[in-house]
Motif scaffolding. Structure first.
Motif, PDB file in Angstrom:
ATOM      1  N   GLU A  46      41.189  46.442  34.158  1.00 29.92           N
ATOM      2  CA  GLU A  46      42.117  45.823  33.218  1.00 29.92           C
ATOM      3  C   GLU A  46      42.908  46.901  32.483  1.00 29.92           C
ATOM      4  O   GLU A  46      42.351  47.894  32.025  1.00 29.92           O
ATOM      5  CB  GLU A  46      41.363  44.954  32.216  1.00 29.92           C
ATOM      6  CG  GLU A  46      42.282  44.061  31.429  1.00 29.92           C
ATOM      7  CD  GLU A  46      41.579  42.921  30.737  1.00 29.92           C
ATOM      8  OE1 GLU A  46      42.184  42.350  29.827  1.00 29.92           O
ATOM      9  OE2 GLU A  46      40.439  42.604  31.110  1.00 29.92           O
ATOM     10  N   THR A  65      45.942  42.450  34.399  1.00 25.76           N
ATOM     11  CA  THR A  65      45.751  41.623  33.202  1.00 25.76           C
ATOM     12  C   THR A  65      44.368  40.989  33.149  1.00 25.76           C
ATOM     13  O   THR A  65      43.932  40.552  32.087  1.00 25.76           O
ATOM     14  CB  THR A  65      46.815  40.519  33.144  1.00 25.76           C
ATOM     15  OG1 THR A  65      46.724  39.729  34.339  1.00 25.76           O
ATOM     16  CG2 THR A  65      48.217  41.119  33.029  1.00 25.76           C
ATOM     17  N   ASP A  66      43.691  40.912  34.288  1.00 31.69           N
ATOM     18  CA  ASP A  66      42.352  40.342  34.338  1.00 31.69           C
ATOM     19  C   ASP A  66      41.597  41.041  35.463  1.00 31.69           C
ATOM     20  O   ASP A  66      42.154  41.249  36.549  1.00 31.69           O
ATOM     21  CB  ASP A  66      42.428  38.835  34.598  1.00 31.69           C
ATOM     22  CG  ASP A  66      41.071  38.165  34.475  1.00 31.69           C
ATOM     23  OD1 ASP A  66      40.375  38.403  33.472  1.00 31.69           O
ATOM     24  OD2 ASP A  66      40.694  37.412  35.391  1.00 31.69           O
ATOM     25  N   ASP A  68      37.581  41.300  37.208  1.00 34.53           N
ATOM     26  CA  ASP A  68      36.165  40.967  37.330  1.00 34.53           C
ATOM     27  C   ASP A  68      35.649  41.772  38.518  1.00 34.53           C
ATOM     28  O   ASP A  68      35.845  41.383  39.676  1.00 34.53           O
ATOM     29  CB  ASP A  68      35.993  39.466  37.559  1.00 34.53           C
ATOM     30  CG  ASP A  68      34.543  39.024  37.589  1.00 34.53           C
ATOM     31  OD1 ASP A  68      33.642  39.877  37.445  1.00 34.53           O
ATOM     32  OD2 ASP A  68      34.307  37.811  37.775  1.00 34.53           O
ATOM     33  N   PHE A  73      40.901  40.295  40.692  1.00 36.07           N
ATOM     34  CA  PHE A  73      41.794  40.912  39.724  1.00 36.07           C
ATOM     35  C   PHE A  73      43.153  40.228  39.809  1.00 36.07           C
ATOM     36  O   PHE A  73      43.551  39.682  40.830  1.00 36.07           O
ATOM     37  CB  PHE A  73      41.891  42.438  39.883  1.00 36.07           C
ATOM     38  CG  PHE A  73      42.808  42.945  40.965  1.00 36.07           C
ATOM     39  CD1 PHE A  73      44.153  43.178  40.710  1.00 36.07           C
ATOM     40  CD2 PHE A  73      42.321  43.222  42.224  1.00 36.07           C
ATOM     41  CE1 PHE A  73      44.989  43.678  41.698  1.00 36.07           C
ATOM     42  CE2 PHE A  73      43.144  43.723  43.220  1.00 36.07           C
ATOM     43  CZ  PHE A  73      44.490  43.947  42.955  1.00 36.07           C
ATOM     44  N   THR A  74      43.808  40.238  38.666  1.00 36.15           N
ATOM     45  CA  THR A  74      45.153  39.679  38.543  1.00 36.15           C
ATOM     46  C   THR A  74      46.014  40.755  37.922  1.00 36.15           C
ATOM     47  O   THR A  74      45.579  41.456  37.007  1.00 36.15           O
ATOM     48  CB  THR A  74      45.146  38.423  37.647  1.00 36.15           C
ATOM     49  OG1 THR A  74      44.286  37.450  38.241  1.00 36.15           O
ATOM     50  CG2 THR A  74      46.543  37.840  37.491  1.00 36.15           C
ATOM     51  N   TRP A  75      47.224  40.883  38.452  1.00 39.62           N
ATOM     52  CA  TRP A  75      48.162  41.794  37.820  1.00 39.62           C
ATOM     53  C   TRP A  75      49.518  41.137  37.726  1.00 39.62           C
ATOM     54  O   TRP A  75      49.789  40.141  38.408  1.00 39.62           O
ATOM     55  CB  TRP A  75      48.193  43.161  38.458  1.00 39.62           C
ATOM     56  CG  TRP A  75      48.544  43.309  39.929  1.00 39.62           C
ATOM     57  CD1 TRP A  75      48.897  42.345  40.825  1.00 39.62           C
ATOM     58  CD2 TRP A  75      48.554  44.539  40.647  1.00 39.62           C
ATOM     59  NE1 TRP A  75      49.122  42.897  42.059  1.00 39.62           N
ATOM     60  CE2 TRP A  75      48.924  44.231  41.973  1.00 39.62           C
ATOM     61  CE3 TRP A  75      48.295  45.848  40.310  1.00 39.62           C
ATOM     62  CZ2 TRP A  75      49.037  45.216  42.956  1.00 39.62           C
ATOM     63  CZ3 TRP A  75      48.409  46.815  41.289  1.00 39.62           C
ATOM     64  CH2 TRP A  75      48.777  46.507  42.589  1.00 39.62           C
ATOM     65  N   SER A  87      47.278  37.171  42.006  1.00 43.70           N
ATOM     66  CA  SER A  87      45.823  37.120  41.868  1.00 43.70           C
ATOM     67  C   SER A  87      45.173  37.386  43.210  1.00 43.70           C
ATOM     68  O   SER A  87      45.695  36.992  44.254  1.00 43.70           O
ATOM     69  CB  SER A  87      45.381  35.743  41.369  1.00 43.70           C
ATOM     70  OG  SER A  87      45.950  35.476  40.122  1.00 43.70           O
TER      71      SER A  87
END
Length: 141
Positions: A46, A65-66, A68, A73-75, A87
């Motif tokens: 993150e 931005t997230d 795990d 992961f999300t960007w 995502s």
């Protein structure tokens, strides 16, 4: 624009995750990425930033931005009038296979125009990434 692709991969989740989080090496397994430059030092997670160069698209800075570890992961990349969020979700099944879900969302005042002009290319690139990840992960078996 919303686009989603799920691919089943016959490889351990650890292998798939290692490939996903090593964003600088994505060009080795997908032609949809020319080059990725990490802009932050340290482990990928993150807050990490990377400049992604794709064929026929302007380079974009993506910020995680997230995150795990081992799972998703999300960007997001932001330009005036457009926010693009991608995502990457890894799910392990009881039989040892892995599903990877790739999602691309674009929102903002320019999202409709961008979808008209580059939507087909964006969808093709997501499909290329899913197929390339599958191929690379399964070859490492």
């Amino acid at each position: 624009m919303h686009h989603e692709v799920t691919v089943e991969i016959n490889a351990p989740a650890e292998t798939v995750w290692r490939l996903l989080e090593d964003v600088e090496r994505w060009p080795e397994w997908t032609a949809s990425i020319d080059r990725v430059e990490r802009l932050t030092q340290g482990p990928f997670g993150e807050g990490s930033k990377a400049r992604v160069h794709q064929p026929k698209l302007p380079a974009a800075v993506w910020t995680v931005t997230d995150f795990d570890p081992g799972r998703s992961f999300t960007w997001a990349a932001r330009t005036p009038g457009l926010t693009t969020v991608a995502s990457h979700d890894v799910t392990t099944h009881a039989d040892g296979t892995v599903s990877v879900r790739l999602v691309l969302d674009q929102t903002g005042p320019l999202a409709f125009l961008v979808a008209l002009l580059a939507g087909a290319r964006s969808r093709r690139y997501v499909a290329m990434e899913a197929a390339g990840l599958k191929r690379k992960a399964e070859l490492q078996q």
